[in-house]
Design an enzyme around this catalytic site. Structure first.
Site, PDB file in Angstrom:
ATOM      1  CG  ASN A  23      -9.285  11.554   8.192  1.00 55.58           C
ATOM      2  OD1 ASN A  23      -9.465  10.413   8.617  1.00 55.58           O
ATOM      3  ND2 ASN A  23      -9.565  11.908   6.944  1.00 55.58           N
ATOM      4  NE  ARG A  94      -3.080   5.037   3.438  1.00 58.23           N
ATOM      5  CZ  ARG A  94      -2.022   4.661   2.770  1.00 58.23           C
ATOM      6  NH1 ARG A  94      -1.835   3.396   2.503  1.00 58.23           N
ATOM      7  NH2 ARG A  94      -1.123   5.527   2.363  1.00 58.23           N
ATOM      8  N   PRO A 124       0.323   3.453  -1.670  1.00 65.22           N
ATOM      9  CG  PRO A 124       1.660   4.359  -3.357  1.00 65.22           C
ATOM     10  CD  PRO A 124       0.238   4.085  -2.981  1.00 65.22           C
ATOM     11  CB  VAL A 330      -6.840  12.465  -4.198  1.00 63.89           C
ATOM     12  CG1 VAL A 330      -6.024  12.057  -2.981  1.00 63.89           C
ATOM     13  CG2 VAL A 330      -6.969  13.984  -4.266  1.00 63.89           C
ATOM     14  NE  ARG A 400     -12.232   2.130   8.831  1.00 63.61           N
ATOM     15  CZ  ARG A 400     -11.808   2.533   7.637  1.00 63.61           C
ATOM     16  NH1 ARG A 400     -12.133   1.870   6.567  1.00 63.61           N
ATOM     17  NH2 ARG A 400     -11.037   3.586   7.514  1.00 63.61           N
TER      18      ARG A 400
HETATM   19  C1  UD1 Z   1      -5.755  10.749   4.428  1.00 63.34           C
HETATM   20  C2  UD1 Z   1      -7.118  10.563   5.037  1.00 63.34           C
HETATM   21  C3  UD1 Z   1      -8.109  10.056   4.013  1.00 63.34           C
HETATM   22  C4  UD1 Z   1      -8.126  10.976   2.775  1.00 63.34           C
HETATM   23  C5  UD1 Z   1      -6.716  11.206   2.260  1.00 63.34           C
HETATM   24  C6  UD1 Z   1      -6.649  12.223   1.141  1.00 63.34           C
HETATM   25  C7  UD1 Z   1      -6.533   9.983   7.312  1.00 63.34           C
HETATM   26  C8  UD1 Z   1      -6.518   8.963   8.404  1.00 63.34           C
HETATM   27  N1  UD1 Z   1      -7.004   9.595   6.114  1.00 63.34           N
HETATM   28  O1  UD1 Z   1      -5.306   9.472   4.002  1.00 63.34           O
HETATM   29  O2  UD1 Z   1      -9.405  10.031   4.601  1.00 63.34           O
HETATM   30  O3  UD1 Z   1      -8.892  10.368   1.752  1.00 63.34           O
HETATM   31  O4  UD1 Z   1      -5.859  11.665   3.323  1.00 63.34           O
HETATM   32  O5  UD1 Z   1      -7.231  13.412   1.536  1.00 63.34           O
HETATM   33  O6  UD1 Z   1      -6.188  11.122   7.532  1.00 63.34           O
HETATM   34  N2  UD1 Z   1       0.495   8.351  -1.773  1.00 63.34           N
HETATM   35  C9  UD1 Z   1       1.623   7.876  -2.386  1.00 63.34           C
HETATM   36  N3  UD1 Z   1       2.708   7.595  -1.617  1.00 63.34           N
HETATM   37  C10 UD1 Z   1       2.715   7.766  -0.262  1.00 63.34           C
HETATM   38  C11 UD1 Z   1       1.553   8.266   0.361  1.00 63.34           C
HETATM   39  C12 UD1 Z   1       0.433   8.560  -0.423  1.00 63.34           C
HETATM   40  O7  UD1 Z   1       1.653   7.703  -3.603  1.00 63.34           O
HETATM   41  O8  UD1 Z   1       3.729   7.491   0.381  1.00 63.34           O
HETATM   42  C13 UD1 Z   1      -0.708   8.636  -2.591  1.00 63.34           C
HETATM   43  C14 UD1 Z   1      -1.853   7.703  -2.207  1.00 63.34           C
HETATM   44  O9  UD1 Z   1      -1.745   6.477  -2.877  1.00 63.34           O
HETATM   45  C15 UD1 Z   1      -3.043   8.496  -2.644  1.00 63.34           C
HETATM   46  C16 UD1 Z   1      -2.610   9.933  -2.390  1.00 63.34           C
HETATM   47  O10 UD1 Z   1      -1.191   9.914  -2.295  1.00 63.34           O
HETATM   48  O11 UD1 Z   1      -3.286   8.300  -4.009  1.00 63.34           O
HETATM   49  C17 UD1 Z   1      -3.197  10.559  -1.131  1.00 63.34           C
HETATM   50  O12 UD1 Z   1      -2.757   9.835  -0.008  1.00 63.34           O
HETATM   51  P1  UD1 Z   1      -2.515  10.506   1.394  1.00 63.34           P
HETATM   52  O13 UD1 Z   1      -2.648  11.982   1.297  1.00 63.34           O
HETATM   53  O14 UD1 Z   1      -1.263   9.947   1.972  1.00 63.34           O
HETATM   54  O15 UD1 Z   1      -3.749   9.957   2.199  1.00 63.34           O
HETATM   55  P2  UD1 Z   1      -3.777   9.252   3.607  1.00 63.34           P
HETATM   56  O16 UD1 Z   1      -2.899   9.965   4.563  1.00 63.34           O
HETATM   57  O17 UD1 Z   1      -3.620   7.793   3.453  1.00 63.34           O
END
Ligand code: UD1
Length: 421
Positions: A23, A94, A124, A330, A400
């Site tokens: 990550n 993603r 999202p 989360v 992965r």
């Molecule tokens: C990253 C990690 C993943 C980890 C996650 C949470 C990477 C490549 N992946 O994923 O392994 O599980 O952090 O620690 O670093 N959300 C929204 N709107 C947005 C963005 C996120 O509602 O625009 C929500 C998501 O649906 C989710 C939560 O926020 O429920 C956490 O997402 P996020 O922190 O963005 O995770 P990732 O960056 O996708």
């Protein structure tokens, strides 16, 4: 399709070396798009996701070389040849959304399909858009899910994130690094991977302060240069091997781990009766001293207990004395491993975001699916203590995100084989 066959094993013993963080390396590779000069990334894990990011960057015009043997990735992007990210690659991962900020900053345009990745609930990206819009980007999503973003110029702004999204924080930091003026991100994600990205960007000439806290200040600069960087160790891989020691009642010396990054995992293992001793960059985990007992867990953004460790912990708690409660805050749908663990004889009930785990389950080998990356690791760990043989399909999810997972487990005495179906 390849499968893992896992057999009941003796307690895992020995030492294991943790790889660079998945990550952390993905956003760092994406940040390399921000400069014409060569970036050298050391300790880049040899993973499918890293390979996908290499291909994506090549499609966008980068020259990329990946030395799998020595874990080095070099990226040089003299020119961005297209601002359109390949749909084929984006749907596989993603984290592809992370090229959006750099593309916008460097070319003023980005076109990318809404990303794929682990099926752990609706994920999202509106917070990424909120941040990039605040910097002046115009962003539209068409009916087919293709995002078109453009900006004549990016301007610093104050951005409050409704949730400390890791990806959104990263995209905004990268775009803001080359915006005019100062950007402040409030309620920013505080994960170590954010700090690593900021460290890399600062080596490139960016001016970022506060990474690792909830307020990050970025003063935009007009040019970034090439940089060389060692990626931090993967705290989730480290946590997974810590749980491997506990669930098998073994003892493992885990090398190349920053104990600060795994504090919540250490704390929860200790609550379960596991002995953990941390030194500078090593952790010794002993599951062979005390009986394993239950505990409760609530996942939270860093520095809380990581959602990426929830499934592995749950596998372990099925074998502990007493009942445990897990609350996943989360992601809204991160219990797909529950069905697989129950198929192996676990007693887990879920209600909305809460799971109740009855301990002391007699796990038995079964045919199960690695439904996502971390869920896959959980069923491998369960397989090591289940009677008989566990056959795990869809292991590409595991590959992965874990470098040489089966080899590392085997080196500790675990019985795991990869077979082609
Ligand atoms: C990253 C990690 C993943 C980890 C996650 C949470 C990477 C490549 N992946 O994923 O392994 O599980 O952090 O620690 O670093 N959300 C929204 N709107 C947005 C963005 C996120 O509602 O625009 C929500 C998501 O649906 C989710 C939560 O926020 O429920 C956490 O997402 P996020 O922190 O963005 O995770 P990732 O960056 O996708």
């Amino acid at each position: 399709m390849a499968k893992y066959i896992v057999r009941k094993s003796d307690p895992l013993r020995g030492q294991v070396e943790i790889s660079g963080s998945k990550n952390a390396v993905l956003p760092i590779m994406s940040a390399a798009l921000l400069t014409e000069e060569k970036c050298t990334i050391l300790d880049a894990p040899a993973l499918k996701d890293v390979e996908i990011m290499c291909r994506l960057l090549e499609d966008l015009g980068s020259e990329v070389s990946q030395d799998l043997e020595n874990n080095i990735v070099e990226i040089e992007t003299k020119e961005i040849s297209t601002h359109i990210a390949s749909h084929e690659l984006v749907k596989k991962m993603r984290a592809s959304i992370l090229v959006m900020g750099p593309l916008l900053a460097r070319t003023g345009k980005a076109r990318i399909a809404l990303p794929g990745g682990c099926a752990i609930g609706d994920r999202p990206v509106e917070l990424h858009f909120k941040g990039l819009r605040a910097l002046g980007a115009d962003i539209n999503v068409d009916g087919a899910g293709v995002v078109r973003a453009s900006a004549d110029s990016l301007k610093g702004a104050n951005i409050y994130l409704d949730f400390p999204s890791v990806g959104a924080t990263e995209n905004i930091i990268m775009a803001a690094s080359m915006a005019d003026g100062t950007t402040i991100i409030e309620n920013a994600a505080q994960e170590p991977e954010i700090v690593d990205l900021a460290t890399f960007l600062n080596k490139m000439g960016a001016k970022i302060k506060g990474a690792g806290t909830d307020t990050i200040k970025i003063e935009g600069v007009s040019v970034l240069r090439g940089a060389k960087h060692n990626v931090i160790p993967d705290r989730i891989e480290a946590g997974t091997f810590m749980v491997a020691a506990a669930i098998t009642r073994g003892a493992i010396l885990i090398k190349n781990v920053l104990p600060d990054h795994v504090k919540p995992v250490i704390a929860k293992l200790k609550e379960c009766g596991v002995e953990v001793e941390a030194t500078d960059e090593d952790v010794i985990v002993r599951g062979d001293v005390n009986p394993l007992i239950s505990t409760d867990i609530k996942t939270l953004p860093y520095p809380g207990f990581p959602t990426d460790m929830q499934s592995q912990f749950m596998a372990m708690l099925t074998t502990a004395e007493g009942s445990s409660i897990v609350i996943e805050t989360v992601f809204e749908n991160r219990y797909m491993h529950v069905r697989e663990l129950n198929r192996m004889g676990a007693h887990i009930k879920t209600e909305d975001r809460c799971a109740i785990i009855e301990g002391k389950a007699k796990l038995k080998g079964s045919q199960v699916v690695a439904t996502d990356l971390r869920a896959g690791a959980a069923v491998v760990l369960a397989g090591l203590v289940a009677e008989g043989e566990t056959e795990i399909s869809e292991i590409y999810h595991i590959e992965r995100g874990y470098e040489d997972f089966a080899d590392k487990i085997r080196s500790l005495g675990g019985k795991i084989e990869k077979v082609e179906d």
